[in-house]
Enzyme design. Sequence first.
Site, short mmCIF file in Angstrom:
data_model
loop_
_atom_site.label_atom_id
_atom_site.label_comp_id
_atom_site.label_asym_id
_atom_site.label_seq_id
_atom_site.Cartn_x
_atom_site.Cartn_y
_atom_site.Cartn_z
N HIS A 17 -12.21 4.28 -10.84
CA HIS A 17 -11.26 3.30 -12.50
C HIS A 17 -12.40 3.89 -13.43
CE1 HIS A 17 -9.59 -0.13 -10.49
NE2 HIS A 17 -8.72 0.17 -11.37
N LYS A 41 1.98 -7.85 -8.38
CA LYS A 41 0.38 -8.17 -7.92
C LYS A 41 0.05 -10.04 -7.56
CE LYS A 41 -1.75 -3.28 -9.25
NZ LYS A 41 -3.25 -3.02 -9.16
N ARG A 91 -5.02 8.43 -6.26
CA ARG A 91 -5.62 9.04 -5.46
C ARG A 91 -4.99 9.92 -4.48
NH1 ARG A 91 -6.28 2.49 -5.48
NH2 ARG A 91 -4.21 2.95 -5.43
N SER A 129 -9.17 -1.59 -6.09
CA SER A 129 -9.77 -3.06 -6.65
C SER A 129 -9.44 -4.51 -5.14
CB SER A 129 -9.22 -3.69 -8.04
OG SER A 129 -9.11 -3.11 -8.81
#
Length: 171
Positions: A17, A41, A91, A129
């Site tokens: 990040h 999430k 990514r 994360s």
Amino acid sequence: MKIAVCPGSFDPVTLGHLDIIERASKLFDKVIVLVSFNKNKNKAVFSTKERIEMIIAVTKDLDNVVVDCFDGLLADYLKMTGAEVIVKGLRAVSDFEYEFQMALANKKLYNDAETVFLTTAGENMFLSSSVVKEIASFGGDISGFVSPAILEKIKNRLCPNTDAQQADNAV
């Protein structure tokens, strides 16, 4: 003034990040790191306040970066703040598929919204994360994944057998 928004849950903020935030700060006059909420999430490990504090700690040397939070549509936040650019880190190809859909939806909701994709640095391609939380929960070394400024805070919350957790268990 070109204002960009870097949205994410940042639970916790990682070096991946931070890489995207730092690079965005070189491209735009002002960058708002926006702690947003993803209903898809799991429940956050860190509170919104804690996530904001951690982001402030790792971006304190970036003069054009500010941190905010919002529980609503990103397009509405852009309208409200006058921002026109959404910065998203990618990514892998799998990230692109989802983020491309979100970019199109945001453009439909707010025609002035443009999404800029920054590819992650090679060393961060696997980093998320969720990876940090999982490694930490097993007592693994996360020092290569998060800023030293927030390492202890994360370890105290997530790592088993830390002094803070032992004290909690003794009570």
